[in-house]
Design a protein around this motif. Structure first.
Motif, PDB file in Angstrom:
ATOM      1  N   GLY A  22      -1.092  78.033  39.259  1.00 14.39           N
ATOM      2  CA  GLY A  22      -0.730  79.033  38.202  1.00 14.39           C
ATOM      3  C   GLY A  22      -0.661  78.261  36.870  1.00 14.39           C
ATOM      4  N   ALA A  23       0.247  78.800  35.738  1.00  8.55           N
ATOM      5  CA  ALA A  23       0.457  78.210  34.534  1.00  8.55           C
ATOM      6  C   ALA A  23       0.997  76.993  34.691  1.00  8.55           C
ATOM      7  N   GLY A  24       0.589  76.042  33.843  1.00  9.97           N
ATOM      8  CA  GLY A  24       0.741  74.542  33.753  1.00  9.97           C
ATOM      9  C   GLY A  24      -0.364  73.755  34.433  1.00  9.97           C
ATOM     10  N   SER A  25      -1.050  74.208  35.190  1.00  7.94           N
ATOM     11  CA  SER A  25      -2.185  73.720  36.120  1.00  7.94           C
ATOM     12  C   SER A  25      -3.409  73.731  35.481  1.00  7.94           C
ATOM     13  N   GLU A  26      -3.646  74.623  34.291  1.00  7.45           N
ATOM     14  CA  GLU A  26      -4.975  74.748  33.669  1.00  7.45           C
ATOM     15  C   GLU A  26      -5.935  73.558  33.407  1.00  7.45           C
ATOM     16  N   PRO A  27      -7.035  73.652  33.643  1.00  8.46           N
ATOM     17  CA  PRO A  27      -7.828  72.380  33.401  1.00  8.46           C
ATOM     18  C   PRO A  27      -8.075  72.021  31.993  1.00  8.46           C
ATOM     19  N   ALA A  28      -7.788  70.786  31.665  1.00  6.11           N
ATOM     20  CA  ALA A  28      -7.753  70.201  30.282  1.00  6.11           C
ATOM     21  C   ALA A  28      -8.950  70.346  29.675  1.00  6.11           C
ATOM     22  N   PRO A  29      -8.967  70.967  28.434  1.00  3.98           N
ATOM     23  CA  PRO A  29     -10.397  71.143  27.579  1.00  3.98           C
ATOM     24  C   PRO A  29     -11.296  69.769  27.857  1.00  3.98           C
ATOM     25  N   LEU A  30     -10.395  68.627  27.558  1.00  4.39           N
ATOM     26  CA  LEU A  30     -11.061  67.242  27.413  1.00  4.39           C
ATOM     27  C   LEU A  30     -11.667  66.938  28.883  1.00  4.39           C
ATOM     28  N   LEU A  31     -11.102  67.452  29.981  1.00  2.04           N
ATOM     29  CA  LEU A  31     -11.737  67.273  31.186  1.00  2.04           C
ATOM     30  C   LEU A  31     -12.838  68.149  31.171  1.00  2.04           C
ATOM     31  N   ARG A  32     -13.005  69.281  30.964  1.00  2.00           N
ATOM     32  CA  ARG A  32     -14.207  70.170  30.874  1.00  2.00           C
ATOM     33  C   ARG A  32     -15.241  69.529  29.984  1.00  2.00           C
ATOM     34  N   GLU A  33     -14.733  69.107  28.781  1.00  8.61           N
ATOM     35  CA  GLU A  33     -15.906  68.600  28.007  1.00  8.61           C
ATOM     36  C   GLU A  33     -16.583  67.276  28.444  1.00  8.61           C
ATOM     37  N   LEU A  34     -15.794  66.343  29.112  1.00 11.57           N
ATOM     38  CA  LEU A  34     -16.305  65.134  29.560  1.00 11.57           C
ATOM     39  C   LEU A  34     -17.143  65.422  30.740  1.00 11.57           C
ATOM     40  N   ALA A  35     -16.581  66.306  31.678  1.00 13.80           N
ATOM     41  CA  ALA A  35     -17.302  66.759  32.891  1.00 13.80           C
ATOM     42  C   ALA A  35     -18.653  67.319  32.701  1.00 13.80           C
ATOM     43  N   GLY A  36     -18.613  68.358  31.584  1.00 10.43           N
ATOM     44  CA  GLY A  36     -19.716  68.736  31.117  1.00 10.43           C
ATOM     45  C   GLY A  36     -20.975  68.141  30.678  1.00 10.43           C
TER      46      GLY A  36
END
Length: 694
Positions: free
Chosen positions: A668-682
């Motif tokens: 739940g809350a607090g465990s959302e994917p980090a935007p930076l992780l999404r950016e680098l993975a993408g």
């Protein structure tokens, strides 16, 4: 375009030619150094008016090893074995002037010379196994021909560095020179004859001593494959020709160099040097810190005092009253007494170090210190009172430091009239042993105060990591998420011992629940209580640990926590804990499912990395490698994996992101994917390559 100047130059002293290396800071064996040495030795060997050659690294230096940044690049000739072979094959005598460190490839070059002269500050060693490799330019073949197989195994497998007097006793150097090493080497070269180590027979050894050295090396290997390989190559040094031995060594070196373990260890080696490079501190001098005070002689304060005393620093420890002073003295003496009992310290050394520590209840001593560090209860009101006393007593320019693990450093600084002098110095328990020191920068911390924190870490032999101010800073912030998701796994179906076993199989010395028991469950419980009012209601909360604390199960100190402990301290699963977990599952309506060790490892790695990515984006950590250093040196993350961020890069950030998505669904809350992780993975990029934009 201006021609690149070679770092290797030649000067003549009559018939003796001096080949000098000037490649700051340590004369690492970069491509240009290798090429310069090769060209110089070849040209001088062919010169009819040159009778002998001296190799010098300049005052206070020789060659401190390979250029590790080049080791991750495609091979580039000339290779070090070619340079070493050229030196050894020269028809004219070559003398090495060792006025400083001769390490790794630097010692291999020295061993190719016909004589070695050392200054008193010279250091010699083949340290490659620390980087997951073995010597690759003849070190495993030449060293045993001088010191014997048993000593060679010990030196190479431990990565041991010896000082000049020991090197002389071992036969590694021919003389120790108190004066001008270069002048002595020039004089020696004039009468030196050829003496090639490669031509020496392997000395007859003591089989028992060799086997003992091998057992000791394997015991200390900690999973590093290079140790067993080094033993094998050294053991076979006398089999076949010298050239065959070199071929075995080189093939092993090249194979290990490409291993995941070597890559991880190189990463950490470079990360340690990068960690002290803090933007804005260029040219900033540290403040003096000769006079130190520590507030509190509890477990942490006593360990910090011992860390200072071990570094040769006098320290005053301030306690609240005479009874606490007596208890503090006893606690500090006990830390040393255990080292004497184990043989790690002599009684004389203990007495000397205890003499550097004064425990007192007189707060007036603070009027004469350069730095005061509080190491008291993790309670804001307690720390507020101490910092107000700091404000009243410390002289102008003194540093006000806190060892807080979680509390808001800026709020602490706001209780003083000099927030620019406030810094966090977060030691890890036991403070006299653990290498990590988080140097926490508040929003008002002056640059020279931050520089002082880094200088103090160097003085203590700690690994500093600069952290921004937030709840838990770099390490404990990530650790809180790591622990929370470990508890989710338990409530979802894993047992504490399954989680711990998976982590230990990954390379941790202890699993997270065993560590919690060792630290004390009440510490994390107090942190959860403090956060309760601000906890997001959307965050999943597991109350199993709270139930353990309510039952008086606080870990090893009470004989029970996540595990039960017998009189000898051995841990074992406890049916009482199983019942508490089962009750929590029933209350939450959870049907337990099974997890593999790989499931557990990936989930916990992913959530650590995700929180680390958030810290990077927020500027709490300056670089991903700082997070790796924090977890390797402070939380037991396996060195052979390089730290969580490095491990994630090797695994692939797309896979990490997919696991974080699953963790978010579970937590739940607090465990959302980090935007930076999404950016680098993408973009299929890595944390290692990422740099914060200006």
């Amino acid at each position: 375009m201006q021609a690149r100047t070679s770092p290797v130059t030649i000067a003549r002293h009559g018939a003796v030619a001096v080949v000098s290396i000037d490649h700051p800071p340590v004369n690492a064996l970069s491509h240009d150094v290798r090429q310069g040495l090769l060209d110089a030795v070849r040209s001088l060997d062919a010169a009819p008016d040159v009778a002998a050659i001296v190799l010098s690294g300049g005052p206070g230096r020789f060659i401190a090893g390979a250029d590790l940044r080049e080791m991750s690049l495609p091979p580039d000739a000339p290779y070090l074995p070619d340079v070493v072979a050229t030196i050894e094959a020269a028809g004219k005598p070559v003398v090495a002037a060792l006025d400083g460190p001769a390490l790794g490839g630097g010692l291999e070059i020295a061993l190719a010379c016909d004589a070695r002269l050392a200054g008193p500050k010279a250091l010699l060693g083949l340290t490659e196994t620390r980087l997951g490799i073995i010597p690759g330019a003849g070190g495993t073949q030449r060293l045993p021909r001088i010191v014997g197989v048993a000593t060679a195994i010990a030196m190479i497998c431990e990565g041991r560095i010896v000082k000049a007097p020991e090197a002389l006793a071992l036969g590694l150097v021919d003389a120790v020179v108190d004066g001008d090493v270069l002048a002595a080497a020039i004089a020696r070269a004039s009468g030196q004859t050829k003496r090639r180590i490669a031509a020496l027979p392997l000395p007859a050894g003591d089989p028992a001593a060799e086997e003992a050295a091998e057992r000791a090396a394997l015991k200390g290997a900690k999973g590093v494959p290079a140790i067993a390989e080094a033993i094998r190559v050294i053991r076979t040094a006398g089999e076949g020709s010298f050239a065959e031995g070199l071929a075995r060594e080189r093939a092993t070196f090249l194979r290990l160099r490409e291993s995941a373990e070597a890559g991880a260890l190189r990463h950490l080696f470079l990360a340690e040097r990068e960690a002290t490079k803090v933007p804005g501190l260029e040219g900033i001098a540290a403040r003096p810190f000769a006079r130190i005070a520590v507030i509190g002689a509890g477990t942490m304060g006593a360990g910090i005092a011992v860390a200072f005393a071990d570094a040769g620093q006098s320290v005053r420890v301030v306690e609240r009253d005479a009874q606490a002073v007596a208890a503090g003295r006893e606690r500090i003496a006990g830390l040393y007494a255990r080292q004497v009992k184990s043989g790690r310290l002599t009684q004389a050394a203990m007495d000397e170090r205890l003499g550097r520590i004064a425990v007192t209840a007189d707060w007036e001593v603070l009027r004469e210190v350069d730095l005061a560090l509080e190491a008291t209860f993790e309670d804001f009101e307690v720390k507020r009172g101490i910092f107000q006393r700091f404000d009243a007593l410390l002289p102008a320019g003194a540093i006000l430091a806190s060892n807080t693990s979680y509390l808001d450093l800026d709020a602490i600084a706001a209780t003083t009239r000099r927030p620019q002098d406030v810094i966090g110095l977060h030691f890890f328990s036991p403070a006299n042993i653990m290498k990590l020191l988080e140097v926490v920068r508040g929003k008002a911390t002056a640059p020279d105060v931050l520089a002082t924190g880094l200088a103090l870490a160097r003085k203590l032999g700690k690994q500093p990591v600069v952290a921004g101010n937030c709840d838990g800073f770099i390490g404990n912030r990530i650790y809180a998420v790591y622990r929370r998701h470990a508890e989710y796994l338990v409530e979802d179906g894993a047992s504490p011992q399954q989680v711990d076993a998976a982590l230990e199989a990954y390379g941790f010395a202890m699993g997270i629940f065993a560590v919690s028991d060792m630290s004390g469950l009440d510490i994390a419980f107090a942190m959860r209580q403090r956060r309760a009012a601000t906890r997001d209601p959307g965050e999943r909360y597991v109350a199993i640990a709270d139930a353990l604390c309510a039952a008086g199960r606080l870990g090893r100190k009470t004989g029970a926590g996540w595990y039960a402990y017998d009189a000898a301290g051995a841990r074992q699963p406890d049916p009482v804990v199983d019942d508490l977990i089962a009750a929590a599952r029933r209350e939450a309506g959870i049907a337990p499912r099974s997890f593999t060790a790989q499931d557990i490892q990936l989930r916990l790695l992913a959530v650590m990395v995700n929180e680390g990515a958030k810290e990077l984006a927020e500027g709490i950590a300056l670089r991903a490698s700082d997070i790796d250093l924090a977890f390797v040196n402070g939380y037991g993350f396996p060195r052979l994996k390089g730290g969580p961020m490095w491990a994630a890069d090797q695994l692939g950030l797309e896979r990490i992101l997919a696991e974080v998505e699953a963790a978010h669904a579970a937590g739940g809350a607090g465990s959302e994917p980090a935007p930076l992780l999404r950016e680098l993975a993408g973009k299929q990029e890595t944390f290692a390559a990422w740099r914060r934009r200006p």
